[in-house]
Design a protein around this motif. Sequence first.
Motif, PDB file in Angstrom:
ATOM      1  N   TYR A   1       0.766  -1.883  -7.961  1.00 62.23           N
ATOM      2  CA  TYR A   1       1.698  -0.739  -7.967  1.00 62.23           C
ATOM      3  C   TYR A   1       2.786  -0.894  -9.018  1.00 62.23           C
ATOM      4  O   TYR A   1       3.211   0.074  -9.617  1.00 62.23           O
ATOM      5  CB  TYR A   1       2.277  -0.465  -6.568  1.00 62.23           C
TER       6      TYR A   1
ATOM      7  N   LEU B   1       0.832  -1.209   0.000  1.00 57.46           N
ATOM      8  CA  LEU B   1       0.000   0.000   0.000  1.00 57.46           C
ATOM      9  C   LEU B   1       0.863   1.254   0.000  1.00 57.46           C
ATOM     10  O   LEU B   1       0.581   2.221  -0.705  1.00 57.46           O
ATOM     11  CB  LEU B   1      -0.925   0.001   1.227  1.00 57.46           C
ATOM     12  N   VAL B   2       1.916   1.246   0.789  1.00 56.39           N
ATOM     13  CA  VAL B   2       2.773   2.435   0.823  1.00 56.39           C
ATOM     14  C   VAL B   2       3.490   2.607  -0.504  1.00 56.39           C
ATOM     15  O   VAL B   2       3.658   3.723  -0.996  1.00 56.39           O
ATOM     16  CB  VAL B   2       3.771   2.346   1.996  1.00 56.39           C
TER      17      VAL B   2
ATOM     18  N   TRP C   1       1.239  -0.043 -12.299  1.00 56.60           N
ATOM     19  CA  TRP C   1       0.944   1.388 -12.318  1.00 56.60           C
ATOM     20  C   TRP C   1       2.203   2.178 -12.684  1.00 56.60           C
ATOM     21  O   TRP C   1       2.192   3.072 -13.531  1.00 56.60           O
ATOM     22  CB  TRP C   1       0.433   1.813 -10.941  1.00 56.60           C
TER      23      TRP C   1
ATOM     24  N   MET D   1       2.372   1.955  -3.314  1.00 56.98           N
ATOM     25  CA  MET D   1       1.426   2.499  -4.278  1.00 56.98           C
ATOM     26  C   MET D   1       1.414   4.017  -4.329  1.00 56.98           C
ATOM     27  O   MET D   1       1.142   4.598  -5.363  1.00 56.98           O
ATOM     28  CB  MET D   1       0.033   2.027  -3.894  1.00 56.98           C
ATOM     29  N   VAL D   2       1.649   4.648  -3.190  1.00 57.58           N
ATOM     30  CA  VAL D   2       1.516   6.111  -3.173  1.00 57.58           C
ATOM     31  C   VAL D   2       2.863   6.805  -3.327  1.00 57.58           C
ATOM     32  O   VAL D   2       2.946   8.020  -3.167  1.00 57.58           O
ATOM     33  CB  VAL D   2       0.834   6.591  -1.871  1.00 57.58           C
ATOM     34  N   GLN D   3       3.911   6.080  -3.632  1.00 59.80           N
ATOM     35  CA  GLN D   3       5.217   6.731  -3.773  1.00 59.80           C
ATOM     36  C   GLN D   3       5.323   7.420  -5.123  1.00 59.80           C
ATOM     37  O   GLN D   3       4.826   6.919  -6.132  1.00 59.80           O
ATOM     38  CB  GLN D   3       6.350   5.706  -3.647  1.00 59.80           C
ATOM     39  N   THR D   4       5.982   8.560  -5.098  1.00 64.34           N
ATOM     40  CA  THR D   4       6.235   9.230  -6.366  1.00 64.34           C
ATOM     41  C   THR D   4       7.694   9.053  -6.780  1.00 64.34           C
ATOM     42  O   THR D   4       8.068   9.362  -7.902  1.00 64.34           O
ATOM     43  CB  THR D   4       5.939  10.728  -6.252  1.00 64.34           C
TER      44      THR D   4
END
Lengths: 524, 497
Positions: free
Chosen positions: A428, A296-297, A431, A299-302
């Motif tokens: 992720y 989950l973490v 993505w 997934m939100v990394q840029t």
Amino acid sequence: MLLSTIVFLPLVFAFIVAFNPKEKITRELSLGFSILLLGLSLLMLFRFDPTTPDVQMVHQFKWIPQLGIDYILGVDGISIWLIILSNFLLPLVIVGSWNAIKDKVRLFHVALFLLQTSMLGSFLALDLVLFYIFFESSLIPMAMMIGIWGGDRKIYASFKFFIYTMFGSVFMLASIICLMLLNKAATGELSSNLLDLYRIDIAFVEGRLISTQTLLFLGFAIALAIKVPMFPVHTWLPDAHVQAPTPGSVILAGVMLKMGTYGFLRFAFPLFPDASEQLSQIFLLLAVIGIIYGALVAMVQTDVKKLVAYSSVSHMGYVVLGLFAMNEAGVTGGLYQMLNHGISTGALFFLVGMIYERTHTREVSAYGGLARILPIYTIFFLIITFSSIAVPLTNGFVGEFLILMGAFMKSSYWGILGVTGVVLGATYMLWVVKKIFFGPENEKLKKYELKDLSPREWCVLVPLVIMVFWMGLFPGHFLKYSEVSVNHLIQNMHNYSIGTTEIKPINIGLKDSQKPSHIISEEK
Amino acid sequence: MSPSPSLTLADFLLVLPAVTLFVFSLLPLAIKVFINKNTEVQTGTNLAIALLGLFSALALLIIFQGSTFSGVTYLAFAKALVFDRASMVGNLIILILSIFSLPFFTHHPSINKAQFSELIFLYLNSILGMMFLVWSNDLIMTFIGLEMMSLCLYMLVCMNLEQKLSKEAAVKYFVLGSLASGILLYGISLIYGSVIILTDGQVVTHYSDIQEIAAELVTKDRIFLLGYILVLVGFAFKVAVFPFHNWAPDVYQGASTPLTIFMSTAVKAASFAAFLRFVSLDAIAQSNSLLWVVQWVAVLTMLIGNFGALVQSSIKRMLAYSSVAHSGYIFSGVIAACFATQPYNAAIQSVYVYLLAYGLFSIGTFGFLSFLEKKLGEDINFDALKGLFYKSPYAALGLALCFLGLAGIPPTLGFFSKLLLFSTVTTTGLYWLLLWGLINSVIGVYYYLRPIVYMFFYAPEESSTFDFSLVGGIQQKLFFVVSVLSLIGGFFLPALI
């Protein structure tokens, strides 16, 4: 002697590189050395007898008799592939750092070889104090790699890495000291030799939370869990990975994290079988949380590198899930996944490093439509992504399949929770592949005049891709070496847990006459 | 009454090392007064005389007392002095550390070269005091040895050339030191008083004789207990253990660095050796409350020392606080020694190994500091180390090894000495002490890493003028010897113990 040579040769290489008068040829020299080392470890693989669970090619002597500390190195089916993995990655790292490391080249290669000695040593040591020494001395070169060649916050990351790991390992040291004294209570002599310690009976009270065995197990588990790293003690990892230079990240993810999971298999499980069984639910839970949380973490990394770092947390969660399932499928899968992770995450860090060298940014948003500009790079990235998300035919599939099978055998809850991680992992990774390689071309990329892979980069990636498919298509080639050792471990743990006294210890502690023939044939 | 003491030649042969040391200590003064007509002797000559004296004392010690290694025990001077394995090892360590730290006096700017003969005199005599301290077999002898050592040290501290903190340090050291001596003496008198009652007026004072009486008295006799605690307090001051440690950082910082080396190595070793002898009075292990107190004293010493060191920006003060922390570790070994029954046991062994190891690292780190001070003046901050590795790699590596040794990171000698110490602590069942000790060593790692980080991870500053290649001399070689020992010492551990 072969094992001692493999362990200490890098140390000699480090000295040669350090005092080599021609600094220009440092890289070529190191590459040669690392290939020689790989050759030696393949020789070890060739000599290895996969039909017995015994430790083989043992080299031992009394080191500090007053404290019962032995120097003993030996290899069995659990450690053999980790040795090969470390020595397989080393030449790739040297080639891969050809451009990434621009200054202090000599120091870098010295650190690399020192690190290699400590890692190989910790995989081969069969004495707890010896293991601890190797385990801890790996911190210094790694901290140097992060601190000297790292990014903007390198000093913070290096400190955090060092202190975090050190904090964990003192608990292990406490357990080691207590074990040595327990051996003294049982046999009258201090000993930290693992093969002696396997034989002693450590007090365990069924149903009680606190007993000697549980406490000692926890001492080991804290150190090893930090090294793996498991949730919730994983927080050093993203910092260390993001700040470390590409070769540092590759070694850290590829080999060093395995020191933690390997430690569970080699030390924590066989020494404290009841306690591991008792606490396995907690560790399974933490592993599953790690899998899902890491995904989950991620997934939100840029930042791509941070994303790979968190995916590492998730993947190592799988390894722990497999190990703590404590059945053949799970442990075999965990072992296999250690190798997969070394290859696929190592390759991902290489790939991220390659694009970073070209554009000096790791932000996902800075990319887009890269598939048209760098087609070959894209193909490699996709293959490694597939390996990472466990697409069939790649190595990742074999490992995750076995782990999930093991988890289902343990209890279907763990299996179901583990499977959700697979879905999230695919999300992720795909993505990030979509954002970076497909979609409209990012205008900003034009100014870099990107070139596709250079021959040097081919050299790094091709062996990794070969391994991805080899391990994916013919897992039997690899598993046959570890099968017997893993079965032996599992059987003995279960015997121990249900109170059978017939423990079959690994054999090398016996007198020469009782040893299997292949051990005697090996030089002392 | 005990039989009248008869002095034999054998007694004198046993103390011959100390006598030699005394003779050699007079030589520089004699040469200065009688031959040179009150002009100072050359520093090199003085150094040579002192080293010769120390080496001959070492040789005589080994020749006449070498058999103590195999377990022979000699008593001399009406049993006032004991020569056994423990005192032999203690004295060897003291002499070796003194030999290592002496050369640093010759090059440091804060040492008054016009009074160097006097310095040698005091230096050798304080070592003489230490030797008697280690040999002492009763409390009076312990006191005499301790005072002889301390009086020389008080003068050594105030002898250096004007420095910002030196006079403050000297006064502090003297006043607090005398107070501690007073407390110690008071405690000794109380112990004697309560022992005499039990022995029908006979004056029995030897440690080995009152060992069993002490075990009994400590639980029954309040006066004895008070005396015992007061002596503990006196020792606690001398070895800088919480809550009597406060002088240590100030004095270590204020004294000239070569003297700090001496104080944190040989002096510390001697004080701990005497402490070990004292705790062989089987008292602490008998009283649970006393045991509880000393355990926490050890833990708090580590914590205070470590947290004190954590916040320092001056290298010298950081090392001074860390020295307090190390006193805490060693003190936990002393506690373990309380439980042992043999006169030379694993706990004493581990304390000695730790003292030797710590002494070597101390010489390395403080010694390097003295190089820096020579070039950059006093009060050196971490900044002075920035990028040292890229200017003088060998110096930086050597210093890093010493710091890693202090931190106890494998494979340095520091790790092995810690392992040895903690494993003996654990043997006695003091698991909490083990855990606290280990946690504290992690805190220690944090501040020992800082100088390493400055040396390796920062780029060198243009303004910094330190150039290690200019240091040269015997001190530089000593520094390298120490750092190499730090690295490979662990592998020779079997030979050491």
